[in-house]
Write an enzyme that holds these catalytic residues in place. Sequence first.
Site, PDB file in Angstrom:
ATOM      1  CD  GLU A   1       1.023  36.220  32.274  1.00  0.00           C
ATOM      2  OE1 GLU A   1       1.115  37.396  32.702  1.00  0.00           O
ATOM      3  OE2 GLU A   1       1.345  35.229  32.957  1.00  0.00           O
TER       4      GLU A   1
ATOM      5  CD  GLU B   1      -4.202  33.129  36.923  1.00  0.00           C
ATOM      6  OE1 GLU B   1      -3.516  32.971  35.902  1.00  0.00           O
ATOM      7  OE2 GLU B   1      -3.736  33.026  38.083  1.00  0.00           O
TER       8      GLU B   1
ATOM      9  CG  ASP C   1       3.124  30.379  30.581  1.00  0.00           C
ATOM     10  OD1 ASP C   1       2.618  31.153  29.757  1.00  0.00           O
ATOM     11  OD2 ASP C   1       2.842  30.386  31.799  1.00  0.00           O
TER      12      ASP C   1
ATOM     13  CG  ASP D   1       4.875  32.278  33.797  1.00  0.00           C
ATOM     14  OD1 ASP D   1       3.841  31.765  34.278  1.00  0.00           O
ATOM     15  OD2 ASP D   1       4.953  33.494  33.498  1.00  0.00           O
TER      16      ASP D   1
END
Length: 292
Positions: free
Chosen positions: A128, A195, A96, A57
Amino acid sequence: MSTTTVSTTSSQRKKVTTLTFRQKKERGEPITMLTAYDYPTAMAIDKAGIDSILVGDSLAMVVLGYENTLPVTMDEMLHHARAVARGAKAPLLVGDMPFMSYQVSVEEALRNAGRFLQQGGMDAVKLEGGRERADAVRAITGAGIPVMGHLGLTPQSVHQLGGFRAQGKTASAAKRLLEDAQILEEAGAFSLVLEAVPARLAEYISKHISIPTIGIGAGAGCDGQVLVTHDLLGLFERFTPKFVRQYANLHETMNKAFTEYLNDVNTKQFPAAEHTVEMTDEEWAAFQKEVK
Ligand code: KIV
């Protein structure tokens, strides 16, 4: 930086699957992943021999010019996913899930995950979040769709996190991250992006879960690495995160090419004879007669 090797092997290489990811972790072989959003980039990544492509994304920022990843929609993601799927055959293709495509309900999450496979040509999806996403991960994997988790700096929560900042830097935040990784593993995720988390924490998590971790700004102790291709290529000028190694400066290369083209057109050096379509003298004479 390693010495240059140009790979030309890929179109015949074996399809990378979630099983390949697991085997690579078991063998201690790094998993390689890059983002792509279009056909030619996907082809080049496949040809180089990269294991996996994420239709991230990050599309929102590096291709569509938004400030963050929040505005990109399912339909836009699917449009780019299809282009990538046409260009890359061997890599494991991960779509994503964009903001608000999986947060509202488990049913919506499952339906949208399915669209990535049915309409986008993807092999897996990424979403996420940690414990709060466990039910969605369970439902999606329960339907036979592989799920990659994403912990640490989760850009869709940029406002909640107070900006694009590193995560897991305190003992309690690190413990919560480890627990989230274990919860996602238990919920059925086949892999996990970490991340912008401290390198020693990422290494610890990688050693304490059985699924592969893919790091971005999380050090060399992860089981694999991912970068945003536009950062690696120096195509995205607005900012480059600290953890990026830039392997090319395509923004500069493009700028130079465009300036040369501008100059060639202005000075009538382009198009030259070899760029021009001709007609025979006989046809030209006949034409002139016709229009007299
Ligand atoms: O969207 C994206 O490109 C990502 C990577 C940063 C992992 O999520």
